[in-house]
Scaffold this motif. Structure first.
Motif, PDB file in Angstrom:
ATOM      1  N   THR A  96      -2.748   5.467   0.796  1.00 42.62           N
ATOM      2  CA  THR A  96      -2.763   5.242  -0.381  1.00 42.62           C
ATOM      3  C   THR A  96      -4.096   5.281  -1.187  1.00 42.62           C
ATOM      4  O   THR A  96      -4.729   4.485  -0.720  1.00 42.62           O
ATOM      5  CB  THR A  96      -1.926   4.045  -0.972  1.00 42.62           C
ATOM      6  OG1 THR A  96      -0.650   3.704  -0.364  1.00 42.62           O
ATOM      7  CG2 THR A  96      -1.924   4.107  -2.649  1.00 42.62           C
ATOM      8  N   PHE A 113      -0.761   9.856  -2.810  1.00 36.01           N
ATOM      9  CA  PHE A 113      -0.608   9.199  -1.158  1.00 36.01           C
ATOM     10  C   PHE A 113      -0.704  10.561  -0.313  1.00 36.01           C
ATOM     11  O   PHE A 113      -0.233  11.693  -0.788  1.00 36.01           O
ATOM     12  CB  PHE A 113       1.162   8.772  -1.023  1.00 36.01           C
ATOM     13  CG  PHE A 113       1.553   7.678  -2.182  1.00 36.01           C
ATOM     14  CD1 PHE A 113       1.340   6.264  -1.581  1.00 36.01           C
ATOM     15  CD2 PHE A 113       2.197   7.941  -3.360  1.00 36.01           C
ATOM     16  CE1 PHE A 113       1.794   5.317  -2.702  1.00 36.01           C
ATOM     17  CE2 PHE A 113       2.459   6.870  -4.294  1.00 36.01           C
ATOM     18  CZ  PHE A 113       2.320   5.686  -3.851  1.00 36.01           C
ATOM     19  N   LEU A 122       8.733   6.538  -1.374  1.00 34.89           N
ATOM     20  CA  LEU A 122       7.336   6.422  -2.458  1.00 34.89           C
ATOM     21  C   LEU A 122       7.566   6.770  -3.782  1.00 34.89           C
ATOM     22  O   LEU A 122       8.186   7.910  -3.784  1.00 34.89           O
ATOM     23  CB  LEU A 122       6.410   7.048  -1.345  1.00 34.89           C
ATOM     24  CG  LEU A 122       5.963   6.414  -0.345  1.00 34.89           C
ATOM     25  CD1 LEU A 122       5.013   7.246   0.555  1.00 34.89           C
ATOM     26  CD2 LEU A 122       5.437   5.001  -0.272  1.00 34.89           C
TER      27      LEU A 122
END
Length: 267
Positions: A96, A113, A122
């Motif tokens: 991240t 990401f 996510l």
């Protein structure tokens, strides 16, 4: 997810005993121990003066606090700060990257990401600067922002907590830092401090100052504690005066942060 990049708001402090010690040294110049004390305080003050702050020219910084790499720039003229950090998830392997930009009263973020192949769940966030409403943050102080005394990398508190400083020549310094003292006690997190015991009061460091008396690097050698391996806390400064100025992103590159962004930042 650890978001604290240690861009502290601590101001630099002056080493108060300088004038007093120098005055005494004039009268007692034959005392070798006192000479050593004066040399230590003078070297410490030189390092404190070398730490960049929010009153000078723009500069870049980068570093690693043992768990998170961070980088960015400070622009005192624009009252601006930009900082990014990348955190790798130890279980799933994805990374991240969070970037914050603060100019004046406005704060934007970009969150992305990488290494997510085969992963689901996510959040899907826009590839734009997301303008933040800090009233929607659980802890608004967790967001890096420019303030008077902005000290990326916490070099000021670390030098202030130095119990010994030696000038080794050619702009290099070495010494020890008491990580239990003052604001320096906030530089490492509780897990990193756990188990250090008395060793936390005598942590070795090295620093380098350029020809213009500006700090270019500071490295703290944190010893092993318990099952944790030794590591280095490193911060560097560069491009004094030549760092591009910070400004608000162009309107076409900005949108208000969606709820998913706040959920992530508040987690």
């Amino acid at each position: 997810m650890r978001r604290d990049t240690r861009t502290a708001r601590w101001a630099r402090y002056a080493a108060g005993p300088v004038a007093a010690l120098v005055g005494v040294a004039v009268m007692l110049s034959g005392c070798g121990k006192l000479k050593e004390q004066v040399a230590t305080v003078t070297a410490k003050q030189t390092l404190l003066d070398a730490v960049p702050d929010s009153t000078g020219e723009p500069f870049r910084f980068s570093g690693d606090d043992g768990t998170t790499a961070f980088a960015g720039s400070v622009d005192p003229g624009a009252k601006g700060l930009e900082v990014s950090s990348s955190i790798k998830d130890p279980e799933h392997g994805f990374t991240t990257t969070v970037v914050f930009r603060n100019v004046g009263e406005d704060i934007w973020t970009k969150i992305s990401f990488t290494g997510t192949e085969g992963l689901t769940g996510l959040p899907k966030l826009p590839n734009k600067w997301l303008k933040l409403d800090t009233t929607k943050l659980v802890d608004a102080d967790s967001v890096p922002r420019y303030e008077e005394g902005t000290d990326p990398g916490n070099a000021g508190p670390l030098v202030q907590a130095a119990t010994s400083v030696t000038e080794d020549g050619a702009g290099t310094y070495s010494g020890t830092v008491d990580l239990t003292s003052g604001e320096a006690a906030k530089v490492l997190d509780a897990e990193q401090m756990s188990g250090l015991g008395e060793a936390a009061k005598q942590v070795p460091f090295t620093a380098v100052v350029d020809a213009e008396k500006r700090l270019t690097s500071l490295t703290l050698d944190v010893p092993a504690n318990g099952s944790a391996k030794p590591f280095q806390y490193v911060v560097s400064y560069r491009d004094y005066g030549s760092t591009p100025k910070l400004a608000a992103p162009a309107d076409a590159q900005v949108q208000n942060a969606p709820e998913q962004a706040y959920e992530l930042l508040n987690s």
